[in-house]
Design an enzyme around this catalytic site. Sequence first.
Site, PDB file in Angstrom:
ATOM      1  N   GLN A 198      14.047 -18.129  13.692  1.00  0.00           N
ATOM      2  CA  GLN A 198      13.250 -17.061  13.396  1.00  0.00           C
ATOM      3  C   GLN A 198      12.851 -16.340  14.634  1.00  0.00           C
ATOM      4  OE1 GLN A 198      10.231 -18.849  10.472  1.00  0.00           O
ATOM      5  NE2 GLN A 198      10.023 -16.674  10.154  1.00  0.00           N
ATOM      6  N   HIS A 227      13.488 -26.601   9.578  1.00  0.00           N
ATOM      7  CA  HIS A 227      12.698 -25.341   8.975  1.00  0.00           C
ATOM      8  C   HIS A 227      13.619 -24.437   8.330  1.00  0.00           C
ATOM      9  CE1 HIS A 227       8.793 -22.879   9.494  1.00  0.00           C
ATOM     10  NE2 HIS A 227       9.911 -21.981   8.977  1.00  0.00           N
ATOM     11  N   ASN A 272      10.188 -28.208   6.360  1.00  0.00           N
ATOM     12  CA  ASN A 272       9.325 -27.286   6.055  1.00  0.00           C
ATOM     13  C   ASN A 272       9.315 -26.726   4.494  1.00  0.00           C
ATOM     14  OD1 ASN A 272       7.245 -25.139   7.045  1.00  0.00           O
ATOM     15  ND2 ASN A 272       8.778 -23.836   6.407  1.00  0.00           N
ATOM     16  N   GLU A 273       8.479 -26.542   3.838  1.00  0.00           N
ATOM     17  CA  GLU A 273       7.924 -26.006   2.333  1.00  0.00           C
ATOM     18  C   GLU A 273       9.272 -26.035   1.548  1.00  0.00           C
ATOM     19  OE1 GLU A 273       7.329 -21.762   3.768  1.00  0.00           O
ATOM     20  OE2 GLU A 273       5.524 -22.247   4.311  1.00  0.00           O
TER      21      GLU A 273
END
Length: 417
Positions: A19, A111, A155-156
């Site tokens: 990101q 991630h 992540n998630e």
Amino acid sequence: MERDFPEDFLWGAATAAHQVEGFNVASDWWAAEEAGLLPHRSGAACRHLERFEEDFELARRYGHNAHRLSLEWARLEPRPGVFDAEAFAHYARVLAALRARGLEPIVTLQHFTLPRWLAERGGWLASDAIERFARYVAEVARALGSGIRWWLTVNEPTVLAKHGYVTGDWPPFRRGRWDLAMRVIARMIAAHESAYRVLHEILARPLVSFAHSLPWIEPCDPGRWRDRAAAALRRWFLCDSCFWLVRERGRPLLDFVAVNYYTRSIVRWRARGRALLFGVDCLDPHHGDRRRFDELGQEVWPEGLYRTLCRCARLGLPILVTENGIATTDDGLRIEHLSEHLRALARARAEGVDVRGYLYWTLFDNYEWARGFTAHFGLAALDPENGERRPRPAMELFARVARSGRLPRTEEAGEAA
Ligand code: IFM
């Protein structure tokens, strides 16, 4: 004056490599962006790959004493079994730059993005994915791990599974495959477990968890059993399945609980299609109290952070808020969001919930996956022309709380806005 948060409380922002860094060319996301399968390209992103020193300086100046970042597996292992010495040297410089500024690193090992070579073999569903991940984690632990205390393996998992295999708007773009989504969640939890063991074998007393997205989920009409059932099913899939899977002999294989909290979902049952399992979101602005929504249509509901922290406290582990934030360009709303969430956090702590830190998502506006640069989560705004980071008023408020350990008074929050 008495503090609301202790001296050693961790205050910082969270980011993820794809990101912010730019040109993540060996990853599955880059391949999908280049193939035109995603509506936005990450391109140079925020050029954090080159600007990390200045970014950490910004964080330090604004009172941060911690920073969550992710290491990019695709850079570190661009081909199967081939580890890139220059990429390792880069992250060693990144970690040194954090330490030089007194910022405690909180390191995510994966991630969302995967190396392209792994994605081509099926991503998390590839037969050797977990073994490959464990090998990568071992390399990282040996080369970069000394002195890193806080680790997030993945992540998630539920978010990745939902977007990649149910709504199909993220790689690998599969739709309606609940079966695969559930398998991906199980594989990512298995990957977490093997990484947990590897980190504990190689390092002295690391604190290891995975970052879990935990929306607060409730039925639209608690008097209707169908709404209650839809909410319970959604809660199980999105929140509880991971905690259930990660239990080893009754004990969760976690050293702390990593909470990513953004929003509440009010769920209404619907009899047809995909919603049959999951219910639909009730977005009625008049449902219950005054409801506020951000640029992504997520409700701002600070009470949910308090309730989520209390719910997680039942696991009997320390908690770190590893993400909380809002997508908006409305400075007043961001200030409101931040101060109300900090109050919710302080309330949970005052009632004995062991929360050790709060990481704001995110330091500056960045590439928000399929939404590209259209969502503004940053404490600082990013100038799209020259990449300049411009602190928003909420960043000043964050700094005051982090430095003093005290909640903002209502008039202070008003002034900052
Ligand atoms: O940008 C994402 C991040 O990558 C994972 N958690 C939610 C953030 C905001 O949507």
